[in-house]
Design an enzyme around this catalytic site. Structure first.
Site, PDB file in Angstrom:
ATOM      1  N   ASP A   1       9.396  -8.759  12.260  1.00  0.00           N
ATOM      2  CA  ASP A   1       7.930  -9.007  11.415  1.00  0.00           C
ATOM      3  C   ASP A   1       8.229  -9.724  10.124  1.00  0.00           C
ATOM      4  O   ASP A   1       8.495  -8.802   9.175  1.00  0.00           O
ATOM      5  CB  ASP A   1       7.197  -7.883  11.610  1.00  0.00           C
ATOM      6  CG  ASP A   1       6.584  -7.605  12.912  1.00  0.00           C
ATOM      7  OD1 ASP A   1       5.931  -8.487  13.444  1.00  0.00           O
ATOM      8  OD2 ASP A   1       6.779  -6.379  13.534  1.00  0.00           O
TER       9      ASP A   1
ATOM     10  N   MET B   1       4.436 -14.270  10.191  1.00  0.00           N
ATOM     11  CA  MET B   1       3.083 -14.111   9.977  1.00  0.00           C
ATOM     12  C   MET B   1       3.287 -14.693   8.463  1.00  0.00           C
ATOM     13  O   MET B   1       3.051 -14.055   7.479  1.00  0.00           O
ATOM     14  CB  MET B   1       2.712 -12.605   9.885  1.00  0.00           C
ATOM     15  CG  MET B   1       2.311 -12.265  11.243  1.00  0.00           C
ATOM     16  SD  MET B   1       2.467 -10.203  11.436  1.00  0.00           S
ATOM     17  CE  MET B   1       4.197 -10.049  11.671  1.00  0.00           C
TER      18      MET B   1
ATOM     19  N   GLY C   1      -0.488  -7.876  10.148  1.00  0.00           N
ATOM     20  CA  GLY C   1      -0.480  -7.687   8.898  1.00  0.00           C
ATOM     21  C   GLY C   1       0.149  -5.825   8.749  1.00  0.00           C
ATOM     22  O   GLY C   1       0.617  -5.803   7.733  1.00  0.00           O
TER      23      GLY C   1
ATOM     24  N   GLY D   1       1.444  -2.115  10.733  1.00  0.00           N
ATOM     25  CA  GLY D   1       2.067  -1.452  12.075  1.00  0.00           C
ATOM     26  C   GLY D   1       0.985  -0.184  12.054  1.00  0.00           C
ATOM     27  O   GLY D   1       0.089   0.215  11.131  1.00  0.00           O
ATOM     28  N   GLY D   2       1.132   0.274  13.223  1.00  0.00           N
ATOM     29  CA  GLY D   2       0.189   1.679  13.558  1.00  0.00           C
ATOM     30  C   GLY D   2      -1.308   1.690  13.709  1.00  0.00           C
ATOM     31  O   GLY D   2      -1.964   2.422  13.318  1.00  0.00           O
TER      32      GLY D   2
ATOM     33  N   GLY E   1       0.939  -5.012  18.936  1.00  0.00           N
ATOM     34  CA  GLY E   1      -0.194  -4.187  18.166  1.00  0.00           C
ATOM     35  C   GLY E   1      -0.718  -2.992  19.044  1.00  0.00           C
ATOM     36  O   GLY E   1      -1.346  -3.375  19.973  1.00  0.00           O
ATOM     37  N   GLY E   2      -0.339  -1.955  18.616  1.00  0.00           N
ATOM     38  CA  GLY E   2      -0.870  -0.730  19.113  1.00  0.00           C
ATOM     39  C   GLY E   2      -0.453  -0.601  20.660  1.00  0.00           C
ATOM     40  O   GLY E   2      -1.164   0.207  21.387  1.00  0.00           O
TER      41      GLY E   2
ATOM     42  N   GLY F   1       6.092  -0.794  18.149  1.00  0.00           N
ATOM     43  CA  GLY F   1       6.678  -0.395  16.826  1.00  0.00           C
ATOM     44  C   GLY F   1       6.755   1.197  16.597  1.00  0.00           C
ATOM     45  O   GLY F   1       7.582   1.775  17.010  1.00  0.00           O
ATOM     46  N   THR F   2       5.501   1.770  16.313  1.00  0.00           N
ATOM     47  CA  THR F   2       5.508   3.255  15.978  1.00  0.00           C
ATOM     48  C   THR F   2       5.683   3.937  17.445  1.00  0.00           C
ATOM     49  O   THR F   2       6.356   4.786  17.429  1.00  0.00           O
ATOM     50  CB  THR F   2       4.044   3.607  15.520  1.00  0.00           C
ATOM     51  OG1 THR F   2       3.130   2.912  16.067  1.00  0.00           O
ATOM     52  CG2 THR F   2       3.902   3.013  14.124  1.00  0.00           C
TER      53      THR F   2
HETATM   54  C1  DX5 Z   1       1.734  -6.130  13.266  1.00  0.00           C
HETATM   55  C2  DX5 Z   1       2.917  -6.589  13.752  1.00  0.00           C
HETATM   56  C3  DX5 Z   1       3.297  -5.626  14.858  1.00  0.00           C
HETATM   57  C4  DX5 Z   1       3.644  -4.207  14.453  1.00  0.00           C
HETATM   58  C5  DX5 Z   1       3.301  -3.413  15.587  1.00  0.00           C
HETATM   59  O1  DX5 Z   1       1.158  -7.264  12.157  1.00  0.00           O
HETATM   60  O2  DX5 Z   1       2.898  -7.929  14.085  1.00  0.00           O
HETATM   61  O3  DX5 Z   1       4.639  -6.041  15.166  1.00  0.00           O
HETATM   62  O4  DX5 Z   1       4.795  -3.867  13.792  1.00  0.00           O
HETATM   63  O5  DX5 Z   1       3.511  -2.235  15.327  1.00  0.00           O
HETATM   64  P1  DX5 Z   1       2.658  -1.079  16.316  1.00  0.00           P
HETATM   65  O6  DX5 Z   1       3.323  -1.197  17.540  1.00  0.00           O
HETATM   66  O7  DX5 Z   1       3.058   0.241  15.449  1.00  0.00           O
HETATM   67  O8  DX5 Z   1       1.328  -1.405  16.491  1.00  0.00           O
HETATM   68 ZN    ZN Z   2       4.790  -8.396  15.273  1.00  0.00          ZN
END
Ligand code: DX5
Ligand code: ZN
Length: 226
Positions: A36, A70, A145, A147-148, A175-176, A196-197
């Site tokens: 990211d 991003m 922008g 995570g989590g 995302g999520g 991610g998380t």
């Molecule tokens: C958000 C990022 C995602 C983020 C996802 O801006 O593009 O890649 O890290 O994280 P989780 O899976 O924790 O929502």
């Molecule tokens: Zn991402």
């Protein structure tokens, strides 16, 4: 039929040991790593850029870095990310005025090209012409922008719409996404899964990666034309 690819988002990793964290994910069955890149303009946060990605690819020469850009003016970073070992350069449609030229520039540097849309951008903003040139489409299921964040269900119909238009294209969700939300994503037709998380914070990341992969395989078997 498209295949399942799991791409753990390093945003949830320990950035102080990024290379080790990527190796840990590969050991646990991750095929891609989702990097990211945030510039403090397109999104408020700043994460990492090409110099850091370059260190990771030096440490793991065969890594597939799925670079989620991003950034404002995504045209600016194609060469730097290619030089840093990026395998896929995914830019935001909202950040460019000439997506076709950008895809062409990415391909010239031998990277795959991805086109991302944020939650407020309709899937129809991705024209057939752009999608046909792109290697992957990314439907954000949170505002880019951080995570989590909580998964936004209202983005799922965009995945289904794109899957109906492009049966053979890689479609990523980000995302999520985790064990609780994977089924709606997979059933709508996404096959590249970013988490991610849900992966990095799990006691057993390998189990989560396998669960996400199985959900995509099961859904794809159902979606495939008989
Ligand atoms: C958000 C990022 C995602 C983020 C996802 O801006 O593009 O890649 O890290 O994280 P989780 O899976 O924790 O929502
Ligand atoms: Zn991402």
């Amino acid at each position: 039929m498209v295949r399942a690819i799991i791409s753990p988002s390093v945003l949830a990793s320990d950035f102080g040991q990024l290379t080790a964290e990527c190796k840990r994910m590969i050991k646990n069955g991750a095929e891609w790593l989702h990097m990211d890149v945030m510039d403090g303009h397109f999104v408020p946060n700043i994460t990492m850029g090409a110099p850091i990605l370059s260190c990771v690819s030096k440490g793991i020469p065969d890594i597939f870095m799925d670079c989620h850009m991003m950034v404002a003016e995504p045209e600016k970073w194609v060469n730097d990310i290619a030089d840093a070992g990026g395998a896929l350069y995914c830019f935001h449609l909202e950040a460019t005025t000439d997506p076709l030229a950008l895809i062409n520039a990415i391909h010239t540097r031998n990277m795959k090209a991805g086109v991302a849309i944020s939650p407020d951008t309709p899937s129809t903003a991705i024209t057939d012409e752009v999608a046909n040139e792109a290697d992957m489409l990314l439907v954000m299921t949170v505002y880019p922008g951080r995570g989590g964040q909580k998964f936004l269900d209202r983005c799922v119909p965009k995945v289904a719409e794109l899957r109906a238009r492009f049966p053979e294209k890689d479609i990523e969700v980000d995302g999520g996404v985790g064990p609780k939300t994977i089924d709606v994503c997979a059933n709508a037709g996404s096959n590249v899964i970013v988490a991610g998380t849900a992966i990095f914070n799990a006691p057993n990341p390998g189990e989560v990666i396998q669960l996400l992969k199985n959900a995509v395989d099961t859904a794809q078997a159902k979606l495939a034309p008989k």
